[in-house]
Design a protein around this motif. Structure first.
Motif, PDB file in Angstrom:
ATOM      1  N   ARG A  72       0.819  -1.213   0.000  1.00  0.00           N
ATOM      2  CA  ARG A  72       0.000   0.000   0.000  1.00  0.00           C
ATOM      3  C   ARG A  72       0.856   1.267   0.000  1.00  0.00           C
ATOM      4  O   ARG A  72       0.344   2.352  -0.290  1.00  0.00           O
ATOM      5  N   VAL A  73       2.139   1.128   0.344  1.00  0.00           N
ATOM      6  CA  VAL A  73       3.015   2.308   0.435  1.00  0.00           C
ATOM      7  C   VAL A  73       3.429   2.732  -0.971  1.00  0.00           C
ATOM      8  O   VAL A  73       4.155   2.027  -1.663  1.00  0.00           O
ATOM      9  N   ARG A  74       2.960   3.901  -1.381  1.00  0.00           N
ATOM     10  CA  ARG A  74       3.243   4.389  -2.731  1.00  0.00           C
ATOM     11  C   ARG A  74       4.414   5.361  -2.761  1.00  0.00           C
ATOM     12  O   ARG A  74       5.095   5.479  -3.779  1.00  0.00           O
ATOM     13  N   TYR A  75       4.643   6.071  -1.643  1.00  0.00           N
ATOM     14  CA  TYR A  75       5.721   7.060  -1.588  1.00  0.00           C
ATOM     15  C   TYR A  75       6.517   6.877  -0.299  1.00  0.00           C
ATOM     16  O   TYR A  75       5.939   6.641   0.770  1.00  0.00           O
ATOM     17  N   VAL A  76       7.832   7.004  -0.417  1.00  0.00           N
ATOM     18  CA  VAL A  76       8.715   7.032   0.746  1.00  0.00           C
ATOM     19  C   VAL A  76       9.512   8.332   0.659  1.00  0.00           C
ATOM     20  O   VAL A  76      10.222   8.570  -0.323  1.00  0.00           O
ATOM     21  N   ILE A  77       9.363   9.172   1.674  1.00  0.00           N
ATOM     22  CA  ILE A  77       9.944  10.513   1.663  1.00  0.00           C
ATOM     23  C   ILE A  77      10.879  10.675   2.849  1.00  0.00           C
ATOM     24  O   ILE A  77      10.493  10.380   3.984  1.00  0.00           O
ATOM     25  N   HIS A  78      12.088  11.138   2.589  1.00  0.00           N
ATOM     26  CA  HIS A  78      13.028  11.427   3.673  1.00  0.00           C
ATOM     27  C   HIS A  78      13.046  12.936   3.905  1.00  0.00           C
ATOM     28  O   HIS A  78      13.427  13.710   3.014  1.00  0.00           O
ATOM     29  N   ALA A  79      12.626  13.372   5.078  1.00  0.00           N
ATOM     30  CA  ALA A  79      12.659  14.787   5.456  1.00  0.00           C
ATOM     31  C   ALA A  79      14.030  15.101   6.030  1.00  0.00           C
ATOM     32  O   ALA A  79      14.444  14.505   7.028  1.00  0.00           O
ATOM     33  N   ARG A  80      14.734  16.056   5.418  1.00  0.00           N
ATOM     34  CA  ARG A  80      16.113  16.360   5.797  1.00  0.00           C
ATOM     35  C   ARG A  80      16.273  17.811   6.219  1.00  0.00           C
ATOM     36  O   ARG A  80      15.655  18.707   5.662  1.00  0.00           O
ATOM     37  N   ALA A 125       3.226  14.534   1.242  1.00  0.00           N
ATOM     38  CA  ALA A 125       2.666  13.181   1.239  1.00  0.00           C
ATOM     39  C   ALA A 125       1.150  13.220   1.126  1.00  0.00           C
ATOM     40  O   ALA A 125       0.545  12.478   0.333  1.00  0.00           O
ATOM     41  N   GLY A 126       0.527  14.095   1.899  1.00  0.00           N
ATOM     42  CA  GLY A 126      -0.934  14.203   1.849  1.00  0.00           C
ATOM     43  C   GLY A 126      -1.440  14.647   0.493  1.00  0.00           C
ATOM     44  O   GLY A 126      -2.461  14.142  -0.015  1.00  0.00           O
ATOM     45  N   ARG A 127      -0.741  15.597  -0.133  1.00  0.00           N
ATOM     46  CA  ARG A 127      -1.154  16.085  -1.456  1.00  0.00           C
ATOM     47  C   ARG A 127      -1.016  14.987  -2.516  1.00  0.00           C
ATOM     48  O   ARG A 127      -1.892  14.832  -3.386  1.00  0.00           O
ATOM     49  N   LEU A 128       0.066  14.237  -2.470  1.00  0.00           N
ATOM     50  CA  LEU A 128       0.263  13.163  -3.434  1.00  0.00           C
ATOM     51  C   LEU A 128      -0.803  12.082  -3.274  1.00  0.00           C
ATOM     52  O   LEU A 128      -1.359  11.579  -4.258  1.00  0.00           O
ATOM     53  N   LEU A 129      -1.092  11.716  -2.038  1.00  0.00           N
ATOM     54  CA  LEU A 129      -2.095  10.683  -1.790  1.00  0.00           C
ATOM     55  C   LEU A 129      -3.483  11.159  -2.207  1.00  0.00           C
ATOM     56  O   LEU A 129      -4.283  10.376  -2.747  1.00  0.00           O
ATOM     57  N   ALA A 130      -3.785  12.431  -1.981  1.00  0.00           N
ATOM     58  CA  ALA A 130      -5.086  12.970  -2.380  1.00  0.00           C
ATOM     59  C   ALA A 130      -5.239  12.929  -3.901  1.00  0.00           C
ATOM     60  O   ALA A 130      -6.333  12.651  -4.427  1.00  0.00           O
ATOM     61  N   ALA A 131      -4.148  13.201  -4.615  1.00  0.00           N
ATOM     62  CA  ALA A 131      -4.198  13.159  -6.078  1.00  0.00           C
ATOM     63  C   ALA A 131      -4.419  11.741  -6.596  1.00  0.00           C
ATOM     64  O   ALA A 131      -4.941  11.555  -7.702  1.00  0.00           O
ATOM     65  N   ALA A 133      -6.253   9.482  -4.945  1.00  0.00           N
ATOM     66  CA  ALA A 133      -7.359   8.897  -4.177  1.00  0.00           C
ATOM     67  C   ALA A 133      -8.364   8.152  -5.041  1.00  0.00           C
ATOM     68  O   ALA A 133      -8.950   7.155  -4.605  1.00  0.00           O
ATOM     69  N   ASP A 134      -8.599   8.597  -6.274  1.00  0.00           N
ATOM     70  CA  ASP A 134      -9.590   7.938  -7.123  1.00  0.00           C
ATOM     71  C   ASP A 134      -9.150   6.538  -7.535  1.00  0.00           C
ATOM     72  O   ASP A 134      -9.982   5.637  -7.679  1.00  0.00           O
ATOM     73  N   THR A 135      -7.853   6.367  -7.733  1.00  0.00           N
ATOM     74  CA  THR A 135      -7.353   5.066  -8.194  1.00  0.00           C
ATOM     75  C   THR A 135      -6.762   4.213  -7.076  1.00  0.00           C
ATOM     76  O   THR A 135      -6.759   2.993  -7.163  1.00  0.00           O
ATOM     77  N   ARG A 136      -6.244   4.867  -6.032  1.00  0.00           N
ATOM     78  CA  ARG A 136      -5.624   4.142  -4.918  1.00  0.00           C
ATOM     79  C   ARG A 136      -6.079   4.742  -3.580  1.00  0.00           C
ATOM     80  O   ARG A 136      -5.303   5.349  -2.852  1.00  0.00           O
ATOM     81  N   PRO A 137      -7.346   4.586  -3.234  1.00  0.00           N
ATOM     82  CA  PRO A 137      -7.850   5.205  -2.007  1.00  0.00           C
ATOM     83  C   PRO A 137      -7.210   4.674  -0.731  1.00  0.00           C
ATOM     84  O   PRO A 137      -7.255   5.337   0.309  1.00  0.00           O
ATOM     85  N   ASP A 138      -6.613   3.483  -0.806  1.00  0.00           N
ATOM     86  CA  ASP A 138      -6.003   2.888   0.385  1.00  0.00           C
ATOM     87  C   ASP A 138      -4.493   3.121   0.445  1.00  0.00           C
ATOM     88  O   ASP A 138      -3.808   2.578   1.322  1.00  0.00           O
ATOM     89  N   ALA A 139      -3.952   3.916  -0.464  1.00  0.00           N
ATOM     90  CA  ALA A 139      -2.502   4.110  -0.533  1.00  0.00           C
ATOM     91  C   ALA A 139      -1.973   4.830   0.699  1.00  0.00           C
ATOM     92  O   ALA A 139      -2.679   5.609   1.350  1.00  0.00           O
ATOM     93  N   VAL A 172       1.453   7.949   6.556  1.00  0.00           N
ATOM     94  CA  VAL A 172       0.479   8.998   6.236  1.00  0.00           C
ATOM     95  C   VAL A 172      -0.559   8.427   5.285  1.00  0.00           C
ATOM     96  O   VAL A 172      -0.221   7.690   4.341  1.00  0.00           O
ATOM     97  N   SER A 173      -1.822   8.757   5.534  1.00  0.00           N
ATOM     98  CA  SER A 173      -2.909   8.348   4.645  1.00  0.00           C
ATOM     99  C   SER A 173      -3.668   9.582   4.168  1.00  0.00           C
ATOM    100  O   SER A 173      -3.526  10.673   4.729  1.00  0.00           O
ATOM    101  N   ALA A 174      -4.470   9.400   3.115  1.00  0.00           N
ATOM    102  CA  ALA A 174      -5.239  10.520   2.578  1.00  0.00           C
ATOM    103  C   ALA A 174      -6.439  10.847   3.443  1.00  0.00           C
ATOM    104  O   ALA A 174      -7.024  11.936   3.329  1.00  0.00           O
ATOM    105  N   SER A 175      -6.807   9.939   4.325  1.00  0.00           N
ATOM    106  CA  SER A 175      -7.927  10.172   5.243  1.00  0.00           C
ATOM    107  C   SER A 175      -7.763   9.256   6.441  1.00  0.00           C
ATOM    108  O   SER A 175      -7.047   8.250   6.375  1.00  0.00           O
TER     109      SER A 175
END
Length: 311
Positions: A72-80, A125-131, A133-139, A172-175
């Motif tokens: 389910r993990v679509r993005y992995v982001i390292h905050a630096r 992360a939230g913005r990417l997941l929201a974009a 949401a229609d195809t991967r609501p559980d991402a 992080v999830s979209a909801s």
């Protein structure tokens, strides 16, 4: 609405007293005493034999909810905090993704807001997941934070703080039903893009007002007033800085989680998530309560950021 699904953290066992770091930075006994007694910085967390991968791996080991949900993990982001955190060609982010069954995920780093990049990463992360949401609501997105203090610049902020080593991992999830993001404010100050003494002094002068204003803007953006905020999760730069911010916004210092400043120091972008775990451990947040996460960053300009969440 962006939500924090799970948070894991890691701090190495070793603590180095700030007095042991004084010689490296040419600090006098009086300067060191000011750090300890005035700023309330006592030691920093260190893992002298470990790598950045070890720090991030420790946070992942503490993260509930990842095992079994890797696909389910679509993005992995390292905050630096810093643009470069390991010598070339090492890439601990990709290394960990291969280890943990996340090699399919898109991976990248954000460091544009320096020590406030942890908040930026949550927003991205939230913005990417929201974009999606229609195809991967559980991402899901996985946000990692933490760095090694492997250079002088990554060990101390002159006259302000010492960096400690540690890490955090956040799903992080979209909801979601808890820890929902209500608002985000980021005030970018390009006039601080430089390293002159005049800029440093001006940054210190406006720091409390600017961070306080970012917090107030985020709270207003959530449709709230400070009276409706139960807790502030700060970045751990030092205690006196938060005393001044609290005075600026009229908020009780007792409601700012400062427990980790003295023993661990400023753990780069991981501070807010370490403080979240402290708040959870001490039962400082109840369901439905609203809290603020706030941070400031300096480097290629300055950033003053705040987020409001509902627990």
């Amino acid at each position: 609405m962006t939500a924090l699904t799970a948070i894991g953290t890691y701090l190495p066992a070793e603590r180095v007293p700030i007095e042991d770091l004084a010689d490296r930075f040419g600090l006098t006994a009086m300067q060191t005493k000011v750090f300890r007694r005035y700023h309330k910085l006592g030691s920093v967390s260190r893992d002298p034999g470990g790598t950045l991968s070890d720090l991030l791996r420790g946070a992942l080991d503490d993260l509930e909810g990842l095992a079994g949900n890797e696909e389910r993990v679509r993005y992995v982001i390292h905050a630096r905090t810093f643009p470069t955190v390991t010598p070339y060609p090492l890439n601990p982010l990709r290394e960990l993704c291969r280890e943990r069954g996340l090699d399919h995920a898109e991976t990248f780093a954000v460091g544009h807001h320096a020590c406030a990049s942890g908040l930026l990463a949550i927003d991205v992360a939230g913005r990417l997941l929201a974009a999606d949401a229609d195809t991967r609501p559980d991402a899901l997105a996985l946000v990692l934070a933490g760095e090694k203090a492997f250079t002088g610049e990554a060990q101390m902020v002159p006259e302000t703080s010492f960096f400690g080593e540690g890490a955090s991992a956040c799903l992080v999830s979209a909801s979601g039903d808890r820890d929902r993001l209500l608002s985000y404010t980021a005030d970018l100050r390009g006039e601080f893009d430089g390293d002159s003494m005049e800029q440093a002094l001006e940054f210190q002068r406006i720091y409390s007002d600017a961070l306080g204003e970012a917090i107030l803007a985020a709270v207003e953006g959530a449709g709230l007033a400070m009276a409706g905020i139960s807790l502030v999760l700060p970045h751990n730069v030092n205690v006196v800085a938060w005393q001044r911010v609290c005075k600026r916004i009229g908020f009780p210092q007792a409601k700012v989680v400062l427990d980790n400043v003295t023993p661990d120091g400023h753990v780069f972008c991981a501070d807010a998530f370490l403080n979240y775990r402290t708040a959870s451990r001490k039962s400082l947040l109840k369901p439905g309560e609203r809290y603020v996460v706030a941070a400031a960053g300096a480097g290629r300009g300055a950033t003053f950021s705040a987020m409001v969440f509902e627990h």
